[in-house]
Design a protein around this motif. Structure first.
Motif, PDB file in Angstrom:
ATOM      1  N   THR A   1    -110.001 -57.709 -90.397  1.00 48.76           N
ATOM      2  CA  THR A   1    -111.030 -57.625 -89.364  1.00 48.76           C
ATOM      3  C   THR A   1    -112.339 -57.219 -90.028  1.00 48.76           C
ATOM      4  O   THR A   1    -112.376 -56.844 -91.201  1.00 48.76           O
ATOM      5  CB  THR A   1    -110.682 -56.590 -88.280  1.00 48.76           C
ATOM      6  OG1 THR A   1    -110.574 -55.288 -88.886  1.00 48.76           O
ATOM      7  CG2 THR A   1    -109.375 -56.923 -87.586  1.00 48.76           C
TER       8      THR A   1
ATOM      9  N   ARG B   1    -113.529 -62.500 -96.257  1.00 41.74           N
ATOM     10  CA  ARG B   1    -112.606 -61.634 -95.518  1.00 41.74           C
ATOM     11  C   ARG B   1    -111.824 -60.732 -96.470  1.00 41.74           C
ATOM     12  O   ARG B   1    -111.484 -59.602 -96.134  1.00 41.74           O
ATOM     13  CB  ARG B   1    -111.641 -62.469 -94.670  1.00 41.74           C
ATOM     14  CG  ARG B   1    -112.321 -63.287 -93.580  1.00 41.74           C
ATOM     15  CD  ARG B   1    -111.382 -63.616 -92.440  1.00 41.74           C
ATOM     16  NE  ARG B   1    -110.107 -64.127 -92.849  1.00 41.74           N
ATOM     17  CZ  ARG B   1    -109.826 -65.427 -93.034  1.00 41.74           C
ATOM     18  NH1 ARG B   1    -110.764 -66.345 -92.854  1.00 41.74           N
ATOM     19  NH2 ARG B   1    -108.623 -65.812 -93.389  1.00 41.74           N
TER      20      ARG B   1
ATOM     21  N   ASN C   1    -106.282 -51.633 -86.851  1.00 36.36           N
ATOM     22  CA  ASN C   1    -107.001 -52.873 -87.155  1.00 36.36           C
ATOM     23  C   ASN C   1    -108.480 -52.629 -87.428  1.00 36.36           C
ATOM     24  O   ASN C   1    -109.257 -53.588 -87.513  1.00 36.36           O
ATOM     25  CB  ASN C   1    -106.838 -53.878 -86.014  1.00 36.36           C
ATOM     26  CG  ASN C   1    -107.380 -53.360 -84.695  1.00 36.36           C
ATOM     27  OD1 ASN C   1    -107.929 -52.250 -84.615  1.00 36.36           O
ATOM     28  ND2 ASN C   1    -107.227 -54.147 -83.639  1.00 36.36           N
TER      29      ASN C   1
END
Length: 402
Positions: free
Chosen positions: A60, A80, A308
């Protein structure tokens, strides 16, 4: 390569307190844990094993910390990967030295390899490949009409092939779904997710390749189907019945309760979408006192936060452990075992991490207080240093080091 020793620290080894000892490590392994010699000055500090979080999601946005369903779609995997690493390093600064990313793809696998190779510092990271169906919980984190989607499997043969694909990618575990989810878009928690034949093929193939299977499930029906398929852990376990509690306790199957994230979703966390808010409220009615009853019934809860970086941060794990102790009525040692030695054992890492003894990994937290006596002292504000893979990842070692 030279060894390092911390003298005169109180050690809780993952199972019980050892008293004041000297702990020595060389490279990434502990070489000795011995009683301190008479007259050794007390450091005033304690050592506990690094925490093991069996259920996180690292992929995330590590900058904003906000819910953004488009970020993973529009951000390339190379970029990412840097966010995955940033989350992992935040976790280790919070005392978590082992993480299992429970729905990995290329970015977490790449970061895991870089960490293992020593290219970058950070915790141990293990990946689980997701095997879900079209329109299932895993699939519906991507908007329904977006063409570039994560892999799904819609027959027993496709399930077997996807398990093999994840094994080739380096997955240590497989994640399946036996109910819908809360944060996925357009599904309902009560949706079945895969047929029994598909679940059986997935579990059989994963076990044949030496991988554990973790089952996401919020419903009693989903838990029944997961148990029938022979999974190795239950994630969430929201709607478990008394009979399922008995079976889970009898079979000693670990359950990751993901308490904090559900408390925050149920409280209306900022950024939660309307559909997720409605599903979370529905689950709040189901949860009630069931997890408390499960803890008292002897269900094997282990640390699994679903962190997360949005609703639960990397660094919230100690808060989760304190909440587990409170909810389940555990003493401090029982809660710490659930976050260290038992969590490690639950993901087949009990021979490497979660316990402080000679031959085990030099993964530990130097902390003020004795959290095995008072769980309130398990707090990130009390961390003085974190060591993982034998290297200081955060803070500074005490002066009583040679």
């Amino acid at each position: 390569m030279t060894d390092t020793t911390i003298f005169g620290v109180d050690v809780w080894d993952g199972h019980h307190a050892l008293g004041r000892v000297d702990l020595t490590w060389e490279g990434g392994l502990i070489t000795a844990v011995t009683p301190s010699a008479p007259g050794t000055p007390a450091s005033g500090l304690s050592l506990i094993p690094g925490l093991v979080d069996t259920h996180v999601h690292l992929d995330t946005n590590a900058i904003t910390g906000k819910a953004d369903r488009s970020w993973g779609i529009i951000t390339p995997p190379e970029e990412r990967s840097l966010h995955v690493l940033a989350h992992a390093q935040r976790a280790v600064r919070g005392g978590v030295t082992t993480l299992r990313d429970l729905a990995s793809e290329s970015s977490p696998f790449a970061v895991s390899r870089a960490l293992d190779a020593g290219i970058v510092d950070g915790p141990r990271l293990y990946g689980a490949g997701p095997v879900g169906m079209t329109a299932g919980h895993g699939d519906l984190f991507t908007p329904p009409h977006y063409p570039h989607r994560p892999a799904t499997a819609d027959s027993p043969d496709e399930c077997r092939k996807l398990v093999r694909t994840w094994a080739r990618a380096g997955a240590e575990s497989i994640k399946i779904y036996t109910s819908g989810g809360i944060l996925s878009m357009g599904d309902k928690v009560t949706w079945r997710n895969h047929t029994d034949a598909e679940l059986a093929a997935t579990v059989d193939e994963a076990h044949a390749l030496g991988m554990l299977v973790a089952a996401h499930s919020h419903t009693a029906e989903g838990i029944d189907r997961a148990l029938a398929a022979g999974v190795d852990s239950i994630e969430h376990g929201t709607g478990m019945t008394p009979e399922q509690m008995r079976i889970l306790a009898e079979r000693n199957i670990p359950v990751g309760p993901t308490l904090l994230i559900h408390e925050r979703l149920e409280a209306g966390a900022e950024g939660i979408a309307d559909d997720a808010r409605e599903k979370s409220a529905e689950m709040a009615r189901v949860r009630g006192n069931r997890l408390r009853e499960a803890g008292q019934a002897g269900v094997r809860f282990v640390l699994g936060t679903d962190a997360n970086g949005v609703f639960t941060s990397f660094g919230d794990q100690m808060e989760e452990v304190r909440l587990m102790a409170q909810l389940f009525g555990w003493d401090a040692e029982r809660a710490l075992r659930a976050a260290t030695s038992d969590a490690a054992d639950a993901i087949n890492l009990g021979a490497l991490v979660g316990t402080l003894r000679a031959g085990m990994a030099a993964d530990f937290v130097v902390i003020e207080g004795r959290p095995w006596e008072d769980i309130a002292e398990l707090d990130t504000d009390r961390i003085r240093a974190v060591v993982a893979r034998g290297r200081v990842q955060a803070g500074e070692l005490p002066e009583t080091v040679a």
